[in-house]
Design an enzyme around this catalytic site. Sequence first.
Site, PDB file in Angstrom:
ATOM      1  N   CYS A  11       0.863  -1.181   0.000  1.00  0.00           N
ATOM      2  CA  CYS A  11       0.000   0.000   0.000  1.00  0.00           C
ATOM      3  C   CYS A  11       0.902   1.234   0.000  1.00  0.00           C
ATOM      4  O   CYS A  11       1.774   1.368   0.862  1.00  0.00           O
ATOM      5  CB  CYS A  11      -0.888  -0.008   1.239  1.00  0.00           C
ATOM      6  N   CYS A  52       0.479   3.337   3.441  1.00  0.00           N
ATOM      7  CA  CYS A  52       0.971   2.910   4.760  1.00  0.00           C
ATOM      8  C   CYS A  52       2.050   1.831   4.733  1.00  0.00           C
ATOM      9  O   CYS A  52       2.628   1.522   5.768  1.00  0.00           O
ATOM     10  CB  CYS A  52      -0.190   2.431   5.625  1.00  0.00           C
ATOM     11  N   CYS A 111      -7.980  -5.190 -18.491  1.00  0.00           N
ATOM     12  CA  CYS A 111      -8.978  -4.220 -18.023  1.00  0.00           C
ATOM     13  C   CYS A 111      -8.424  -2.799 -17.928  1.00  0.00           C
ATOM     14  O   CYS A 111      -9.184  -1.857 -17.773  1.00  0.00           O
ATOM     15  CB  CYS A 111      -9.560  -4.649 -16.681  1.00  0.00           C
ATOM     16  N   CYS A 120      -7.208  -1.237   1.908  1.00  0.00           N
ATOM     17  CA  CYS A 120      -6.047  -1.742   2.633  1.00  0.00           C
ATOM     18  C   CYS A 120      -6.484  -2.169   4.029  1.00  0.00           C
ATOM     19  O   CYS A 120      -7.205  -1.441   4.710  1.00  0.00           O
ATOM     20  CB  CYS A 120      -4.978  -0.649   2.730  1.00  0.00           C
ATOM     21  N   CYS A 152      -4.724   0.587   6.730  1.00  0.00           N
ATOM     22  CA  CYS A 152      -5.064   2.017   6.805  1.00  0.00           C
ATOM     23  C   CYS A 152      -6.394   2.370   6.153  1.00  0.00           C
ATOM     24  O   CYS A 152      -6.782   3.529   6.131  1.00  0.00           O
ATOM     25  CB  CYS A 152      -3.948   2.859   6.193  1.00  0.00           C
ATOM     26  N   HIS A 173      -8.546   3.228  -0.121  1.00  0.00           N
ATOM     27  CA  HIS A 173      -9.262   2.640  -1.254  1.00  0.00           C
ATOM     28  C   HIS A 173      -8.222   2.124  -2.245  1.00  0.00           C
ATOM     29  O   HIS A 173      -7.301   2.843  -2.629  1.00  0.00           O
ATOM     30  CB  HIS A 173     -10.146   3.691  -1.923  1.00  0.00           C
ATOM     31  N   HIS A 199     -11.433  -2.556  -6.800  1.00  0.00           N
ATOM     32  CA  HIS A 199     -12.575  -3.459  -6.645  1.00  0.00           C
ATOM     33  C   HIS A 199     -12.158  -4.888  -6.957  1.00  0.00           C
ATOM     34  O   HIS A 199     -11.155  -5.118  -7.626  1.00  0.00           O
ATOM     35  CB  HIS A 199     -13.713  -3.040  -7.581  1.00  0.00           C
ATOM     36  N   ASP A 257     -14.419 -12.715 -12.008  1.00  0.00           N
ATOM     37  CA  ASP A 257     -14.126 -13.164 -13.369  1.00  0.00           C
ATOM     38  C   ASP A 257     -12.629 -13.375 -13.573  1.00  0.00           C
ATOM     39  O   ASP A 257     -12.120 -13.240 -14.681  1.00  0.00           O
ATOM     40  CB  ASP A 257     -14.679 -12.177 -14.400  1.00  0.00           C
ATOM     41  N   ARG A 262     -10.670 -11.385  -9.547  1.00  0.00           N
ATOM     42  CA  ARG A 262      -9.826 -10.379 -10.182  1.00  0.00           C
ATOM     43  C   ARG A 262      -9.843  -9.130  -9.321  1.00  0.00           C
ATOM     44  O   ARG A 262     -10.839  -8.421  -9.256  1.00  0.00           O
ATOM     45  CB  ARG A 262     -10.324 -10.043 -11.586  1.00  0.00           C
ATOM     46  N   CYS A 265      -8.941  -5.680  -9.176  1.00  0.00           N
ATOM     47  CA  CYS A 265      -8.653  -4.618 -10.132  1.00  0.00           C
ATOM     48  C   CYS A 265      -8.187  -3.411  -9.313  1.00  0.00           C
ATOM     49  O   CYS A 265      -8.994  -2.740  -8.669  1.00  0.00           O
ATOM     50  CB  CYS A 265      -9.929  -4.322 -10.923  1.00  0.00           C
TER      51      CYS A 265
END
Length: 196
Positions: free
Chosen positions: A97, A100, A115, A146, A149, A152, A155, A159, A167, A169
């Site tokens: 991450c 952090c 993707c 994470c 911390c 974001h 997602h 699939d 997956r 992403c």
Amino acid sequence: MKRIAQCLAILLLATLLQQCSYSQSTDNQKKTTMNTSKKDSTNPVYSRTDTSKVNLSEEEWKKVLPADVYFIARQKGTERPGTSIFEHSKEVGTYYCAACGNSLFKSDTKFESGCGWPSFYAPISKTSIIYLPDHSHGMSRTEVECGRCKAHLGHVFEDGPPPTGLRYCINGVVLDFEKAKEAETKYNQEKTKKSE
């Protein structure tokens, strides 16, 4: 009839966005040298060894994170597809991450999904990732954050390839990377120091 066509077009667009399944050609992208470490001395919580939970105010996060990392990690933004230096990387090592330093993914779980974002089929551990329902933008998805911390990350979709069928992403902006050889060298240096 025109209304039906508009509804179908909106439904098709929502489906494409939900699956994060479009990609951009990288042939015309400028080749960049991988500056993979986002560690900054002004970020007091960044650690690749500390596993304690991080709880900073948004003002504190804004002070310690670069603007692009703050936008994704704290404001749940998304980087443009096809722009991450990690999307097509074949380097062997560990992804952390960028906010952090928490370990998130090993490179051997990374795969080419097409993707537009770096994709992985499994996190490094069960506690590396937090799963949250995300109903934003008229879609039903599972957001991943994470585990240390709550930054974001992106997602997860169902699939992906075996063995998990998942997956992850992930926005490359919120990833930090350390090559396996560098990690091994550091480990051996620390081991030598401890035995002296």
